[in-house]
Design an enzyme around this catalytic site. Structure first.
Site, PDB file in Angstrom:
ATOM      1  CB  CYS A 168      -5.416   2.856  -3.878  1.00  0.00           C
ATOM      2  SG  CYS A 168      -4.586   2.149  -5.320  1.00  0.00           S
ATOM      3  CE  LYS A 194      -3.141   1.425   7.905  1.00  0.00           C
ATOM      4  NZ  LYS A 194      -3.412   1.179   6.477  1.00  0.00           N
ATOM      5  CB  CYS A 223      -0.041  -3.019  -5.757  1.00  0.00           C
ATOM      6  SG  CYS A 223       0.058  -2.465  -4.054  1.00  0.00           S
ATOM      7  CE  LYS A 243       1.271   0.245   6.565  1.00  0.00           C
ATOM      8  NZ  LYS A 243       0.714   0.424   5.212  1.00  0.00           N
ATOM      9  CB  CYS A 303      -4.374   1.697  -0.315  1.00  0.00           C
ATOM     10  SG  CYS A 303      -2.641   1.324   0.037  1.00  0.00           S
ATOM     11  NE  ARG A 316       1.123   4.238   9.506  1.00  0.00           N
ATOM     12  CZ  ARG A 316       1.222   3.883   8.220  1.00  0.00           C
ATOM     13  NH1 ARG A 316       0.301   4.270   7.356  1.00  0.00           N
ATOM     14  NH2 ARG A 316       2.229   3.140   7.797  1.00  0.00           N
ATOM     15  NE  ARG A 343      -1.026   8.664   4.105  1.00  0.00           N
ATOM     16  CZ  ARG A 343      -0.629   7.393   4.078  1.00  0.00           C
ATOM     17  NH1 ARG A 343      -0.420   6.741   5.205  1.00  0.00           N
ATOM     18  NH2 ARG A 343      -0.451   6.770   2.929  1.00  0.00           N
ATOM     19  CB  CYS A 373       1.560   4.545  -5.399  1.00  0.00           C
ATOM     20  SG  CYS A 373       1.892   3.164  -4.296  1.00  0.00           S
TER      21      CYS A 373
HETATM   22 FE1  SRM Z   1      -1.853   2.366   1.911  1.00  0.00          FE
HETATM   23  C1  SRM Z   1       1.408   1.699   1.385  1.00  0.00           C
HETATM   24  C2  SRM Z   1      -1.674   5.076  -0.017  1.00  0.00           C
HETATM   25  C3  SRM Z   1      -4.835   3.362   3.135  1.00  0.00           C
HETATM   26  C4  SRM Z   1      -2.403  -0.793   3.121  1.00  0.00           C
HETATM   27  N1  SRM Z   1      -0.361   3.262   0.915  1.00  0.00           N
HETATM   28  C5  SRM Z   1       0.946   2.859   0.855  1.00  0.00           C
HETATM   29  C6  SRM Z   1       1.810   3.904   0.168  1.00  0.00           C
HETATM   30  C7  SRM Z   1       2.338   4.831   1.206  1.00  0.00           C
HETATM   31  C8  SRM Z   1       2.909   3.359  -0.764  1.00  0.00           C
HETATM   32  C9  SRM Z   1       4.280   3.168  -0.188  1.00  0.00           C
HETATM   33  O1  SRM Z   1       4.436   2.550   0.881  1.00  0.00           O
HETATM   34  O2  SRM Z   1       5.207   3.622  -0.844  1.00  0.00           O
HETATM   35  C10 SRM Z   1       0.733   4.600  -0.715  1.00  0.00           C
HETATM   36  C11 SRM Z   1       1.009   6.041  -1.123  1.00  0.00           C
HETATM   37  C12 SRM Z   1       0.428   6.328  -2.479  1.00  0.00           C
HETATM   38  C13 SRM Z   1       0.523   7.731  -2.891  1.00  0.00           C
HETATM   39  O3  SRM Z   1       1.204   8.006  -3.897  1.00  0.00           O
HETATM   40  O4  SRM Z   1      -0.103   8.587  -2.282  1.00  0.00           O
HETATM   41  C14 SRM Z   1      -0.513   4.336   0.114  1.00  0.00           C
HETATM   42  N2  SRM Z   1      -2.971   3.983   1.700  1.00  0.00           N
HETATM   43  C15 SRM Z   1      -2.780   4.955   0.777  1.00  0.00           C
HETATM   44  C16 SRM Z   1      -3.972   5.885   0.692  1.00  0.00           C
HETATM   45  C17 SRM Z   1      -3.615   7.332   0.374  1.00  0.00           C
HETATM   46  C18 SRM Z   1      -4.937   5.308  -0.354  1.00  0.00           C
HETATM   47  C19 SRM Z   1      -6.043   6.219  -0.803  1.00  0.00           C
HETATM   48  O5  SRM Z   1      -6.279   6.182  -2.000  1.00  0.00           O
HETATM   49  O6  SRM Z   1      -6.670   6.905  -0.006  1.00  0.00           O
HETATM   50  C20 SRM Z   1      -4.575   5.658   2.089  1.00  0.00           C
HETATM   51  C21 SRM Z   1      -4.012   6.570   3.134  1.00  0.00           C
HETATM   52  C22 SRM Z   1      -4.658   6.335   4.454  1.00  0.00           C
HETATM   53  C23 SRM Z   1      -4.277   7.319   5.524  1.00  0.00           C
HETATM   54  O7  SRM Z   1      -4.752   8.445   5.465  1.00  0.00           O
HETATM   55  O8  SRM Z   1      -3.562   6.931   6.436  1.00  0.00           O
HETATM   56  C24 SRM Z   1      -4.111   4.233   2.362  1.00  0.00           C
HETATM   57  N3  SRM Z   1      -3.318   1.479   3.019  1.00  0.00           N
HETATM   58  C25 SRM Z   1      -4.533   2.032   3.305  1.00  0.00           C
HETATM   59  C26 SRM Z   1      -5.435   1.023   3.763  1.00  0.00           C
HETATM   60  C27 SRM Z   1      -6.897   1.235   4.128  1.00  0.00           C
HETATM   61  C28 SRM Z   1      -7.081   1.556   5.582  1.00  0.00           C
HETATM   62  O9  SRM Z   1      -6.125   1.758   6.315  1.00  0.00           O
HETATM   63  O10 SRM Z   1      -8.237   1.617   5.994  1.00  0.00           O
HETATM   64  C29 SRM Z   1      -4.740  -0.169   3.745  1.00  0.00           C
HETATM   65  C30 SRM Z   1      -5.325  -1.575   4.070  1.00  0.00           C
HETATM   66  C31 SRM Z   1      -5.528  -1.788   5.527  1.00  0.00           C
HETATM   67  C32 SRM Z   1      -4.300  -2.345   6.157  1.00  0.00           C
HETATM   68  O11 SRM Z   1      -3.432  -1.578   6.522  1.00  0.00           O
HETATM   69  O12 SRM Z   1      -4.205  -3.575   6.251  1.00  0.00           O
HETATM   70  C33 SRM Z   1      -3.408   0.127   3.284  1.00  0.00           C
HETATM   71  N4  SRM Z   1      -0.678   0.746   2.255  1.00  0.00           N
HETATM   72  C34 SRM Z   1      -1.111  -0.471   2.688  1.00  0.00           C
HETATM   73  C35 SRM Z   1      -0.024  -1.395   2.635  1.00  0.00           C
HETATM   74  C36 SRM Z   1      -0.077  -2.899   3.032  1.00  0.00           C
HETATM   75  C37 SRM Z   1       0.159  -3.091   4.481  1.00  0.00           C
HETATM   76  C38 SRM Z   1       0.246  -4.538   4.848  1.00  0.00           C
HETATM   77  O13 SRM Z   1      -0.123  -4.892   5.955  1.00  0.00           O
HETATM   78  O14 SRM Z   1       0.722  -5.340   4.049  1.00  0.00           O
HETATM   79  C39 SRM Z   1       1.086  -0.681   2.136  1.00  0.00           C
HETATM   80  C40 SRM Z   1       2.507  -1.221   1.886  1.00  0.00           C
HETATM   81  C41 SRM Z   1       3.299  -1.369   3.128  1.00  0.00           C
HETATM   82  O15 SRM Z   1       2.930  -0.917   4.213  1.00  0.00           O
HETATM   83  O16 SRM Z   1       4.350  -1.987   3.008  1.00  0.00           O
HETATM   84  C42 SRM Z   1       0.631   0.659   1.889  1.00  0.00           C
HETATM   85 FE1  SF4 Z   2      -0.052   2.095  -3.954  1.00  0.00          FE
HETATM   86 FE2  SF4 Z   2      -0.852  -0.402  -3.842  1.00  0.00          FE
HETATM   87 FE3  SF4 Z   2      -1.692   1.307  -2.004  1.00  0.00          FE
HETATM   88 FE4  SF4 Z   2      -2.595   1.499  -4.441  1.00  0.00          FE
HETATM   89  S1  SF4 Z   2      -2.909  -0.260  -3.073  1.00  0.00           S
HETATM   90  S2  SF4 Z   2      -1.818   3.209  -3.199  1.00  0.00           S
HETATM   91  S3  SF4 Z   2      -0.870   0.886  -5.666  1.00  0.00           S
HETATM   92  S4  SF4 Z   2       0.393   0.665  -2.270  1.00  0.00           S
END
Ligand code: SRM
Ligand code: SF4
Length: 572
Positions: A434, A215, A479, A213, A483, A143, A74, A440
């Site tokens: 997402c 944000k 899930c 994390k 995201c 981030r 990333r 993922c």
């Molecule tokens: Fe996310 C984890 C993809 C924005 C909440 N997110 C992941 C991971 C890294 C999976 C992992 O931990 O193994 C995913 C990678 C998938 C892949 O194969 O690429 C992933 N998140 C993404 C992206 C690429 C989604 C997209 O389709 O664009 C976004 C990358 C953002 C960036 O450039 O930094 C992405 N993730 C978000 C957002 C939206 C936002 O930030 O505005 C959220 C919700 C906001 C928040 O953080 O509350 C988000 N991602 C999560 C979470 C849940 C965090 C939590 O508080 O519970 C996880 C899982 C974790 O952290 O344990 C996660």
């Molecule tokens: Fe993966 Fe769940 Fe985030 Fe989708 S919402 S990219 S399935 S961690």
């Protein structure tokens, strides 16, 4: 808190010598495509996730091979802005070292997938050569800092973007591990590794970094494209007589939850006051250190800032903040948000330059038999040399284009089929998914690969009910981690199992309200049948200008009495 109660990741961080661990040794081990387990926690801080191709899992297992390990990288793009040269570098590395696709993320960053271990160093070095980096794109740190990419007033945008960029720099980890591991000790793009005073001290984060994390986003109303209420911390620009007066500060948003665990939940941020532009850095640093000192380090599911605030309260936060700042935030000022989506097509800013927002379905740009968008963009960017802006909705803006180049851009976008924004339905243009499967590791259901087909079918229903011109925000995730921010969209689908989703409705078009779950573990037929019924009702009964989200709240969710009244945020 006793050491025994700390989560295992705290120990990994503490023992890592500022994020080094044994990553260097793991990179040298060619007996496996993977890194050591503990190191996979640390590489996240370097913007790198170890994954495996889940489509190949069974086959590899049957062949008694280790999983098809590969890495997702990333790249940080503060405020979503990058140059033509930086884009062309990304294009080059995804073709040479990745899976041939660029992925624009929901936080205005780049992702490349499918990088195998021996290619990680070359990839990070190429990225560094164009003055970009991947440090802190993931991990328990701040981030990628988001910023509305295209406000109509270019002078205010420049000011707000400059602050977002400055804050991003101020909160970048100071460790030299990134440079030593990936760049062979070369200088980080803008760092100074010879400065002993800054060597391996983390003045803001400390040796165990943040509990989780963190944000930050900057919004310029009436756009709420950065979804401020989902951010741990956000700054909402207050513009008075055309000038930037300062920012309303919001804190404690977050989307992630776990199915079946009521202790975890999406939460809207609260507005906690107003600060002047010159106070932004101090306010952000104070908030980050409050979370560093008070966030839960024993349970990672309870470690986000939203839980710190929910547990301790806003009065506690204000008092703690005032003590660290030496001043209190002023009273928040009135602001209005109207929408979270992007405005597609051409727009001119007050400096006379033109900007073209292109629709990129689910942020994925890859050549295939169906079209050559990656190659098309490469040609346009080579010829026109625009600035690029990644939007918070996974779309792309060809930016800062002088009037005399507009016609050429139109011709090229048409030639390469990059003008889908002219044809796609408003529903599709306002959708996001997402990444989900196959990369993922947390995905329970398809998202990016499935949403386009689902929209084909939902578009049919929209037409049937004469709603084809209606913009409705639709977001899907594989899930409950959220995201694509599904819990603040008008229709949200959250993966529960293969082919099964929880359905949410009732979010507002401006992103100020949480949606509510109305179906559990439903398959496509049940979801479409339910939406069909509600769209018919909406078409027949809606008030003039009533959005689907507002109607769903009034006529569906409240009728079922499932919505708690406090689920609405106010940025002022
Ligand atoms: Fe996310 C984890 C993809 C924005 C909440 N997110 C992941 C991971 C890294 C999976 C992992 O931990 O193994 C995913 C990678 C998938 C892949 O194969 O690429 C992933 N998140 C993404 C992206 C690429 C989604 C997209 O389709 O664009 C976004 C990358 C953002 C960036 O450039 O930094 C992405 N993730 C978000 C957002 C939206 C936002 O930030 O505005 C959220 C919700 C906001 C928040 O953080 O509350 C988000 N991602 C999560 C979470 C849940 C965090 C939590 O508080 O519970 C996880 C899982 C974790 O952290 O344990 C996660
Ligand atoms: Fe993966 Fe769940 Fe985030 Fe989708 S919402 S990219 S399935 S961690």
């Amino acid at each position: 808190m006793s050491v025994a109660k700390l989560s295992p990741v705290v120990r990994i961080k503490a023992d890592s010598d500022f994020l080094r661990g044994t990553i260097v040794q793991g990179l040298a081990d060619d007996a496996t495509g993977a890194l050591a387990d503990d190191d996979t926690q640390l590489t996240k801080f370097h913007g790198i996730y170890q994954q495996d191709d889940r489509d190949l899992r069974l086959e590899r297992q049957q062949q008694r091979l280790e999983p098809a390990y590969q890495f997702m990288v990333r790249v940080r793009v503060p405020g979503g802005r990058c140059s033509a040269a930086q884009w062309l570098m990304m294009d080059d590395i995804v073709r040479r070292f990745g899976n041939g696709s660029i992925r624009l993320t929901t936080r205005q960053a780049f992702q490349l997938h499918g990088v195998i271990k021996p290619r990680l160093r070359p990839v990070l070095q190429h990225i560094n050569d164009e003055l970009m980096d991947t440090i802190a794109a993931c991990g328990d740190v701040n981030r990628n800092v988001m910023c509305s990419p295209l406000p109509e007033t270019s002078a205010v945008h420049r000011q707000v973007f400059a602050l977002a960029s400055e804050l991003s720099d101020a909160l970048t980890p100071a460790t030299r591990a990134y440079s030593q591991i990936w760049l062979d000790g070369r200088k980080l793009a803008d760092g100074d590794e010879t400065d002993e005073a800054h060597r391996d001290k983390e003045p803001i984060y400390g040796a165990t970094y943040l509990p989780r994390k963190f944000k930050i986003g900057f919004a310029i109303p009436p756009r709420n494209d950065v979804d401020v209420f989902s951010q741990d911390l956000a700054f909402v620009a207050v513009i008075e007589q055309g000038e930037l007066a300062g920012f309303n500060v919001t804190a404690g948003g977050g989307m992630g939850m776990t199915h079946g665990d009521p202790e975890t939940y999406p939460r809207l941020a609260d507005t906690i006051g107003f600060c002047r532009p010159e106070q932004v850095l101090a306010v952000a640093t104070a908030i980050v250190t409050i979370q560093r000192d008070f966030g839960d380090r024993s349970d990672r599911k309870h470690a986000r800032f939203k839980y710190t605030i929910a547990d301790r309260g806003l009065d506690w936060l204000s008092a703690e903040l005032q003590q660290r700042l030496g001043f209190a935030l002023a009273e928040a000022r009135p602001v209005t948000f109207t929408h979270t989506g992007d405005r597609f097509g051409w727009q001119q800013t007050d400096d006379g330059l033109w900007h073209l927002t292109l629709f990129v379905e689910n942020g994925r740009i890859a050549d295939s038999e169906a079209g050559q968008p990656l190659t098309g963009l490469r040609e346009i960017i080579r010829q026109i040399e625009p600035e690029l802006r990644l939007t918070p909705n996974q779309n792309l803006i060809l930016s800062e284009i002088p009037p005399e180049k507009k016609a050429a851009v139109d011709e090229l976008t048409g030639r390469y089929g990059l003008d889908r924004y002219r044809r796609a339905s408003p529903l599709r243009l306002n959708s996001m998914a997402c990444v989900g499967l196959p990369t993922c590791g947390l995905a329970m259901a398809e998202s990016e690969r499935y949403l386009p087909d689902f929209i084909d079918r939902l578009d049919g229903l929209m037409q049937q009910h004469r709603l084809e011109q209606q913009a409705v925000t639709l977001r899907m995730t594989g899930c409950p981690n959220g995201c694509a921010r599904p819990y603040i969209s008008e229709i949200g689908l959250v993966g529960k199992a293969p082919g099964r989703y929880n359905l949410y409705v009732g979010g507002s078009a401006g992103g100020q309200r949480l949606s509510q779950q109305v179906l559990d573990n439903a398959d496509e037929a049940e979801i479409l049948a339910t939406l069909n019924q509600w769209l018919a009702q909406y078409s027949a009964e809606k008030n003039p200008d009533e959005s689907f989200g507002d109607f769903a709240l009034r006529a569906i969710v409240l009728q079922k009495a499932v919505v708690p009244p406090e689920n609405e945020a106010d940025a002022s």
